[in-house]
Scaffold this motif. Structure first.
Motif, PDB file in Angstrom:
ATOM      1  N   GLN A  97      -0.073  21.020  -1.506  1.00  0.00           N
ATOM      2  CA  GLN A  97      -0.195  21.038  -0.262  1.00  0.00           C
ATOM      3  C   GLN A  97      -0.968  20.066   0.448  1.00  0.00           C
ATOM      4  O   GLN A  97      -1.383  20.018   1.583  1.00  0.00           O
ATOM      5  CB  GLN A  97      -0.612  22.311   0.246  1.00  0.00           C
ATOM      6  N   ILE A  98      -2.011  19.329  -0.332  1.00  0.00           N
ATOM      7  CA  ILE A  98      -2.928  18.308   0.097  1.00  0.00           C
ATOM      8  C   ILE A  98      -2.148  16.838   0.300  1.00  0.00           C
ATOM      9  O   ILE A  98      -1.320  16.366  -0.280  1.00  0.00           O
ATOM     10  CB  ILE A  98      -3.867  17.885  -0.899  1.00  0.00           C
ATOM     11  N   VAL A  99      -2.225  16.550   1.621  1.00  0.00           N
ATOM     12  CA  VAL A  99      -1.456  15.396   2.091  1.00  0.00           C
ATOM     13  C   VAL A  99      -2.681  14.132   1.899  1.00  0.00           C
ATOM     14  O   VAL A  99      -3.862  14.178   2.142  1.00  0.00           O
ATOM     15  CB  VAL A  99      -1.261  15.175   3.878  1.00  0.00           C
ATOM     16  N   PHE A 100      -2.030  13.070   1.234  1.00  0.00           N
ATOM     17  CA  PHE A 100      -2.836  11.941   0.942  1.00  0.00           C
ATOM     18  C   PHE A 100      -2.442  10.722   1.683  1.00  0.00           C
ATOM     19  O   PHE A 100      -3.344   9.802   1.821  1.00  0.00           O
ATOM     20  CB  PHE A 100      -2.871  11.712  -0.553  1.00  0.00           C
ATOM     21  N   VAL A 101      -1.195  10.782   2.337  1.00  0.00           N
ATOM     22  CA  VAL A 101      -0.828   9.733   3.068  1.00  0.00           C
ATOM     23  C   VAL A 101       0.199  10.331   3.957  1.00  0.00           C
ATOM     24  O   VAL A 101       1.051  11.108   3.684  1.00  0.00           O
ATOM     25  CB  VAL A 101      -0.141   8.363   2.191  1.00  0.00           C
ATOM     26  N   ALA A 102      -0.025   9.730   5.555  1.00  0.00           N
ATOM     27  CA  ALA A 102       0.935  10.002   6.536  1.00  0.00           C
ATOM     28  C   ALA A 102       1.087   8.644   7.434  1.00  0.00           C
ATOM     29  O   ALA A 102       0.223   8.310   7.876  1.00  0.00           O
ATOM     30  CB  ALA A 102       0.163  11.288   7.297  1.00  0.00           C
ATOM     31  N   LEU A 103       2.400   8.789   7.897  1.00  0.00           N
ATOM     32  CA  LEU A 103       2.839   7.649   8.650  1.00  0.00           C
ATOM     33  C   LEU A 103       2.896   8.357  10.056  1.00  0.00           C
ATOM     34  O   LEU A 103       3.409   9.462  10.285  1.00  0.00           O
ATOM     35  CB  LEU A 103       4.092   6.975   8.196  1.00  0.00           C
ATOM     36  N   SER A 104       2.642   7.488  11.045  1.00  0.00           N
ATOM     37  CA  SER A 104       2.538   7.423  12.400  1.00  0.00           C
ATOM     38  C   SER A 104       4.171   7.989  12.924  1.00  0.00           C
ATOM     39  O   SER A 104       5.328   7.299  12.078  1.00  0.00           O
ATOM     40  CB  SER A 104       1.970   6.670  13.445  1.00  0.00           C
ATOM     41  N   ARG A 105       4.530   8.625  13.761  1.00  0.00           N
ATOM     42  CA  ARG A 105       5.955   8.553  14.285  1.00  0.00           C
ATOM     43  C   ARG A 105       6.843   7.424  14.412  1.00  0.00           C
ATOM     44  O   ARG A 105       7.902   7.181  14.078  1.00  0.00           O
ATOM     45  CB  ARG A 105       6.067   9.639  15.696  1.00  0.00           C
ATOM     46  N   ASP A 106       5.987   6.396  15.022  1.00  0.00           N
ATOM     47  CA  ASP A 106       6.507   5.064  15.288  1.00  0.00           C
ATOM     48  C   ASP A 106       6.611   4.076  13.954  1.00  0.00           C
ATOM     49  O   ASP A 106       6.813   2.834  14.113  1.00  0.00           O
ATOM     50  CB  ASP A 106       6.047   4.293  16.418  1.00  0.00           C
ATOM     51  N   GLU A 107       5.762   4.576  12.905  1.00  0.00           N
ATOM     52  CA  GLU A 107       5.829   4.042  11.766  1.00  0.00           C
ATOM     53  C   GLU A 107       5.090   2.595  11.602  1.00  0.00           C
ATOM     54  O   GLU A 107       5.137   1.671  10.953  1.00  0.00           O
ATOM     55  CB  GLU A 107       7.061   3.807  10.791  1.00  0.00           C
ATOM     56  N   THR A 108       3.992   2.567  12.612  1.00  0.00           N
ATOM     57  CA  THR A 108       3.263   1.323  12.673  1.00  0.00           C
ATOM     58  C   THR A 108       1.901   1.550  12.223  1.00  0.00           C
ATOM     59  O   THR A 108       1.027   0.591  11.843  1.00  0.00           O
ATOM     60  CB  THR A 108       3.145   1.037  14.140  1.00  0.00           C
ATOM     61  N   THR A 109       1.411   2.780  11.747  1.00  0.00           N
ATOM     62  CA  THR A 109       0.127   3.104  11.338  1.00  0.00           C
ATOM     63  C   THR A 109       0.285   4.151  10.317  1.00  0.00           C
ATOM     64  O   THR A 109       1.234   4.999  10.000  1.00  0.00           O
ATOM     65  CB  THR A 109      -0.884   3.668  12.446  1.00  0.00           C
ATOM     66  N   MET A 110      -0.808   4.113   9.342  1.00  0.00           N
ATOM     67  CA  MET A 110      -0.804   4.842   8.016  1.00  0.00           C
ATOM     68  C   MET A 110      -2.201   5.643   8.072  1.00  0.00           C
ATOM     69  O   MET A 110      -3.010   4.954   8.004  1.00  0.00           O
ATOM     70  CB  MET A 110      -0.653   3.987   6.818  1.00  0.00           C
ATOM     71  N   GLY A 111      -2.247   6.863   8.077  1.00  0.00           N
ATOM     72  CA  GLY A 111      -3.281   7.763   7.586  1.00  0.00           C
ATOM     73  C   GLY A 111      -3.341   7.731   6.251  1.00  0.00           C
ATOM     74  O   GLY A 111      -2.343   8.049   5.521  1.00  0.00           O
ATOM     75  N   PHE A 112      -4.522   7.984   5.620  1.00  0.00           N
ATOM     76  CA  PHE A 112      -4.682   7.810   4.076  1.00  0.00           C
ATOM     77  C   PHE A 112      -6.117   8.532   3.848  1.00  0.00           C
ATOM     78  O   PHE A 112      -7.042   8.663   4.413  1.00  0.00           O
ATOM     79  CB  PHE A 112      -4.498   6.542   3.370  1.00  0.00           C
ATOM     80  N   GLY A 113      -6.012   9.456   2.687  1.00  0.00           N
ATOM     81  CA  GLY A 113      -7.415   9.884   2.054  1.00  0.00           C
ATOM     82  C   GLY A 113      -8.200   9.024   1.840  1.00  0.00           C
ATOM     83  O   GLY A 113      -8.135   7.756   1.231  1.00  0.00           O
ATOM     84  N   PHE A 114      -9.688   9.209   2.355  1.00  0.00           N
ATOM     85  CA  PHE A 114     -10.708   8.318   2.084  1.00  0.00           C
ATOM     86  C   PHE A 114     -11.910   9.045   2.355  1.00  0.00           C
ATOM     87  O   PHE A 114     -12.039   9.954   3.062  1.00  0.00           O
ATOM     88  CB  PHE A 114     -10.463   7.189   3.257  1.00  0.00           C
ATOM     89  N   PRO A 115     -13.129   8.752   1.528  1.00  0.00           N
ATOM     90  CA  PRO A 115     -14.256   9.633   1.625  1.00  0.00           C
ATOM     91  C   PRO A 115     -15.069   9.463   3.172  1.00  0.00           C
ATOM     92  O   PRO A 115     -15.084   8.216   3.597  1.00  0.00           O
ATOM     93  CB  PRO A 115     -15.083   8.902   0.635  1.00  0.00           C
ATOM     94  N   LYS A 116     -15.329  10.514   3.827  1.00  0.00           N
ATOM     95  CA  LYS A 116     -15.812  10.763   4.935  1.00  0.00           C
ATOM     96  C   LYS A 116     -17.111   9.663   4.972  1.00  0.00           C
ATOM     97  O   LYS A 116     -17.414   9.269   6.105  1.00  0.00           O
ATOM     98  CB  LYS A 116     -16.227  12.055   5.380  1.00  0.00           C
ATOM     99  N   GLU A 117     -18.093   9.665   3.916  1.00  0.00           N
ATOM    100  CA  GLU A 117     -19.112   9.366   3.925  1.00  0.00           C
ATOM    101  C   GLU A 117     -19.229   7.560   3.936  1.00  0.00           C
ATOM    102  O   GLU A 117     -19.958   6.985   4.383  1.00  0.00           O
ATOM    103  CB  GLU A 117     -20.041   9.717   2.786  1.00  0.00           C
ATOM    104  N   LEU A 118     -17.870   7.371   3.547  1.00  0.00           N
ATOM    105  CA  LEU A 118     -17.685   5.775   3.635  1.00  0.00           C
ATOM    106  C   LEU A 118     -16.879   5.222   4.824  1.00  0.00           C
ATOM    107  O   LEU A 118     -16.608   4.057   4.975  1.00  0.00           O
ATOM    108  CB  LEU A 118     -17.021   5.540   2.359  1.00  0.00           C
ATOM    109  N   ARG A 119     -16.246   6.101   5.360  1.00  0.00           N
ATOM    110  CA  ARG A 119     -15.209   5.929   6.577  1.00  0.00           C
ATOM    111  C   ARG A 119     -16.031   4.998   7.694  1.00  0.00           C
ATOM    112  O   ARG A 119     -15.395   4.035   8.087  1.00  0.00           O
ATOM    113  CB  ARG A 119     -14.909   7.369   7.359  1.00  0.00           C
ATOM    114  N   ASP A 120     -17.263   5.114   8.223  1.00  0.00           N
ATOM    115  CA  ASP A 120     -17.737   4.486   9.261  1.00  0.00           C
ATOM    116  C   ASP A 120     -18.088   2.926   8.709  1.00  0.00           C
ATOM    117  O   ASP A 120     -17.805   2.191   9.503  1.00  0.00           O
ATOM    118  CB  ASP A 120     -18.951   5.030   9.732  1.00  0.00           C
ATOM    119  N   SER A 121     -18.304   2.798   7.533  1.00  0.00           N
ATOM    120  CA  SER A 121     -18.678   1.588   7.027  1.00  0.00           C
ATOM    121  C   SER A 121     -17.413   0.672   6.838  1.00  0.00           C
ATOM    122  O   SER A 121     -17.427  -0.610   7.130  1.00  0.00           O
ATOM    123  CB  SER A 121     -19.261   1.645   5.710  1.00  0.00           C
ATOM    124  N   LEU A 122     -16.314   1.252   6.346  1.00  0.00           N
ATOM    125  CA  LEU A 122     -14.936   0.788   6.233  1.00  0.00           C
ATOM    126  C   LEU A 122     -14.550   0.216   7.716  1.00  0.00           C
ATOM    127  O   LEU A 122     -14.013  -0.790   8.049  1.00  0.00           O
ATOM    128  CB  LEU A 122     -14.021   1.781   5.788  1.00  0.00           C
TER     129      LEU A 122
END
Length: 114
Positions: A32-57
């Protein structure tokens, strides 16, 4: 620009991964864990990434990566503009997000096949 078909090809080939459509959005899950999700317009992709490294990325490449919506900020999640990445980078992002969801044995078995 990376296409939905390219993402689908990579994500669907990963052990235990499957595709679903939720509210007109393509998502890839392990259990039940989502690891990748596309936007409705398919121009962006959300993906699993460690929260503690997110700001640096995001700070390192703000034209490419951006934070999740406020409702998703509590999760290990970040987003990327698909026109800012190539197929190799997409493959790495999708595979690394998948690794966060599967048991280490499954990831190790997958790596041994490469």
């Amino acid at each position: 620009m990376v296409t939905v078909e390219e993402i689908r090809e990579v994500a669907s080939a990963l052990p235990r991964a499957y595709e679903v459509v939720v509210y007109d959005r393509i998502k890839f899950r392990v259990g039940q864990i989502v690891f990748v999700a596309l936007s409705r317009d398919e121009t962006t992709m959300g993906f699993g990434f460690p929260k503690e490294l997110r700001d640096s990325l995001i700070e390192a490449e703000p034209a490419k990566f951006f934070p999740p919506s406020k409702s998703d900020a509590r999760f290990n999640w970040v987003q990327v503009h698909l026109n800012a990445i190539d197929a190799d980078e997409m493959r790495d992002l999708v595979t690394d997000a998948w690794r966060m969801c599967v048991p280490k044995k499954v990831a190790a078995s997958y790596d041994a096949q490469l």
